[in-house]
Design an enzyme around this catalytic site. Sequence first.
Site, PDB file in Angstrom:
ATOM      1  N   ASN A  31       0.409  -1.567  -0.229  1.00  0.00           N
ATOM      2  CA  ASN A  31       0.003  -0.231   0.211  1.00  0.00           C
ATOM      3  C   ASN A  31       0.918   1.540  -0.037  1.00  0.00           C
ATOM      4  OD1 ASN A  31       0.158  -1.283   2.642  1.00  0.00           O
ATOM      5  ND2 ASN A  31       0.119   0.942   3.404  1.00  0.00           N
ATOM      6  N   TYR A 186      17.011  -5.878  13.567  1.00  0.00           N
ATOM      7  CA  TYR A 186      15.969  -5.238  11.793  1.00  0.00           C
ATOM      8  C   TYR A 186      17.354  -5.831  11.329  1.00  0.00           C
ATOM      9  CZ  TYR A 186      14.971  -3.432   7.253  1.00  0.00           C
ATOM     10  OH  TYR A 186      14.800  -3.373   6.594  1.00  0.00           O
TER      11      TYR A 186
HETATM   12  N1  LIG Z   1      13.481   1.914   2.954  1.00  0.00           N
HETATM   13  C1  LIG Z   1      15.031   1.284   2.128  1.00  0.00           C
HETATM   14  O1  LIG Z   1      15.834   2.476   2.674  1.00  0.00           O
HETATM   15  C2  LIG Z   1      14.938   0.173   2.554  1.00  0.00           C
HETATM   16  C3  LIG Z   1      16.087  -0.718   2.601  1.00  0.00           C
HETATM   17  C4  LIG Z   1      16.683  -1.419   2.994  1.00  0.00           C
HETATM   18  C5  LIG Z   1      15.673  -2.254   3.477  1.00  0.00           C
HETATM   19  N2  LIG Z   1      13.875  -2.129   2.756  1.00  0.00           N
HETATM   20  C6  LIG Z   1      13.264  -3.169   2.468  1.00  0.00           C
HETATM   21  O2  LIG Z   1      12.527  -3.030   1.610  1.00  0.00           O
HETATM   22  C7  LIG Z   1      11.362  -3.648   1.759  1.00  0.00           C
HETATM   23  C8  LIG Z   1      10.469  -2.060   1.773  1.00  0.00           C
HETATM   24  O3  LIG Z   1      10.211  -1.325   2.486  1.00  0.00           O
HETATM   25  P1  LIG Z   1       9.728   0.186   2.438  1.00  0.00           P
HETATM   26  O4  LIG Z   1      10.829   0.992   2.678  1.00  0.00           O
HETATM   27  O5  LIG Z   1       9.077   0.428   1.124  1.00  0.00           O
HETATM   28  O6  LIG Z   1       8.488  -0.044   3.699  1.00  0.00           O
HETATM   29  P2  LIG Z   1       6.865   1.192   3.774  1.00  0.00           P
HETATM   30  O7  LIG Z   1       6.888   2.062   2.920  1.00  0.00           O
HETATM   31  O8  LIG Z   1       7.240   0.885   4.975  1.00  0.00           O
HETATM   32  O9  LIG Z   1       6.304  -0.559   3.436  1.00  0.00           O
HETATM   33  C9  LIG Z   1       6.503  -1.461   4.245  1.00  0.00           C
HETATM   34  C10 LIG Z   1       5.597  -2.211   4.274  1.00  0.00           C
HETATM   35  O10 LIG Z   1       5.233  -3.191   4.890  1.00  0.00           O
HETATM   36  C11 LIG Z   1       3.969  -3.508   5.312  1.00  0.00           C
HETATM   37  N3  LIG Z   1       3.322  -4.033   6.591  1.00  0.00           N
HETATM   38  C12 LIG Z   1       4.515  -4.047   7.546  1.00  0.00           C
HETATM   39  N4  LIG Z   1       3.878  -4.582   8.607  1.00  0.00           N
HETATM   40  C13 LIG Z   1       3.502  -5.514   8.333  1.00  0.00           C
HETATM   41  C14 LIG Z   1       2.560  -6.396   9.073  1.00  0.00           C
HETATM   42  N5  LIG Z   1       2.635  -6.876   9.721  1.00  0.00           N
HETATM   43  N6  LIG Z   1       1.209  -7.109   7.929  1.00  0.00           N
HETATM   44  C15 LIG Z   1       1.479  -6.904   6.403  1.00  0.00           C
HETATM   45  N7  LIG Z   1       2.104  -5.803   6.434  1.00  0.00           N
HETATM   46  C16 LIG Z   1       2.983  -4.831   7.184  1.00  0.00           C
HETATM   47  C17 LIG Z   1       3.474  -1.621   5.571  1.00  0.00           C
HETATM   48  O11 LIG Z   1       1.969  -1.548   5.877  1.00  0.00           O
HETATM   49  P3  LIG Z   1       1.369  -0.477   6.662  1.00  0.00           P
HETATM   50  O12 LIG Z   1       1.313   0.878   5.822  1.00  0.00           O
HETATM   51  O13 LIG Z   1       0.425  -0.884   7.128  1.00  0.00           O
HETATM   52  O14 LIG Z   1       2.397  -0.508   7.739  1.00  0.00           O
HETATM   53  C18 LIG Z   1       3.408  -1.140   4.614  1.00  0.00           C
HETATM   54  O15 LIG Z   1       3.276  -2.038   3.253  1.00  0.00           O
HETATM   55  C19 LIG Z   1      10.752  -3.797   2.882  1.00  0.00           C
HETATM   56  O16 LIG Z   1      10.535  -5.357   3.095  1.00  0.00           O
HETATM   57  C20 LIG Z   1      12.210  -3.073   3.456  1.00  0.00           C
HETATM   58  O17 LIG Z   1      13.011  -4.267   4.159  1.00  0.00           O
HETATM   59  C21 LIG Z   1      14.056  -0.654   2.650  1.00  0.00           C
END
Ligand SMILES: NC(=O)c1ccc[n+]([C@@H]2O[C@H](COP(=O)([O-])OP(=O)(O)OC[C@H]3O[C@@H](n4cnc5c(N)ncnc54)[C@H](OP(=O)(O)O)[C@@H]3O)[C@@H](O)[C@H]2O)c1
Length: 316
Positions: A31, A186
């Site tokens: 989302n 994490y």
């Molecule tokens: N952003 C970065 O710099 C970065 C760096 C390294 C790795 N990552 C990885 O990239 C991936 C995407 O993350 P993002 O950066 O796009 O973060 P984000 O914007 O916070 O998106 C995370 C998503 O996961 C969902 N989520 C969290 N807890 C959940 C649960 N219990 N059940 C179902 N859905 C859940 C969130 O839903 P809600 O909106 O409802 O909370 C949101 O849709 C993740 O695997 C993260 O570890 C990101």
Amino acid sequence: MTIKNQFGPKGWAPENIDSLVGKNYLITGANTGAGFQATRILLSKGAKVVMLNRNPVKSEAAITELKNEFGETVEVSFIEMDLANLSSVRKAAKEVLEKEFQIDAFICNGAIAQIAKQEITVDGFESQLGVNHYGHFLLCGLLFSRIEESKGRIVVVSSEGHKMGLRTIQFEDMNWNRNYHPNKVYSQSKLAQMMFAYELQEKVKTAGKNVKVYVCHPGASNTSLIRESASLATRLSWAFMVKIGLAQTAEKGAYPEVMCATEDNLKERAYYGPTGVMNFGGPVGECKLEPFVLNKDVLAKLWTLSEKETSFNWLL
Ligand SMILES: NC(=O)c1ccc[n+]([C@@H]2O[C@H](COP(=O)([O-])OP(=O)(O)OC[C@H]3O[C@@H](n4cnc5c(N)ncnc54)[C@H](OP(=O)(O)O)[C@@H]3O)[C@@H](O)[C@H]2O)c1
């Protein structure tokens, strides 16, 4: 040692995708952030996408935004699922299996990060390990036969953070009751996801099954991953990184997972993502896979423990 980028100096980009008409993708946590952008890219190429999200209101808003961009007939929907709750994961998997007969790729994208104080899920797991690893471990297991019937693939979205902790699994205290540390926990959860993927590759190969498993990371991307649940210091340092331009857009952050979900010419025993300075951004390609991630004993022990903790035995 620098790995030559097979996609040229600019790296992989969505222009490499031809058409995805007739393809069906499943993605967790879509989302917002990289998951939402991955969904956008897949839809823009004609695919159908089913999002597995925990929040119906945010999911409806995301669907509205996507329909505004691509038109009412765009094939996007969501199934409610909380990765922090194994019974919710089982219920969502059942719904997927009833509704979706083809899964070309299942992208394990959803995650939480840098939770300041130890939180325990309803199933008794430290929350980052519970959501990021155990939730996806169970979901992949429940969906595996459908993915195999589809000759599909599993994409695990990890993080460069997997190198920033213990570089192994703290089996003697999986919930970190004695030494809780937001970043190290994490880090362990993202390492556990990778270890699951590489162990699954081996099991798939031994069983002669037709499923590919790929691992990637999104670099540093400007998403909402660092939220109120992170400490003030973490939020401030992240805001600073974003301000000085060290974090790329969420759309760019989605490229590696879309690539792993769609590209034919990839290696499984590899780790893909942005390859620029510190792998924060830059051309998407193959990054260095550290030997500690492939420690056979740790991989096997984590698999056995994960089966026990999720009360799920993989038929592999
Ligand atoms: N952003 C970065 O710099 C970065 C760096 C390294 C790795 N990552 C990885 O990239 C991936 C995407 O993350 P993002 O950066 O796009 O973060 P984000 O914007 O916070 O998106 C995370 C998503 O996961 C969902 N989520 C969290 N807890 C959940 C649960 N219990 N059940 C179902 N859905 C859940 C969130 O839903 P809600 O909106 O409802 O909370 C949101 O849709 C993740 O695997 C993260 O570890 C990101």
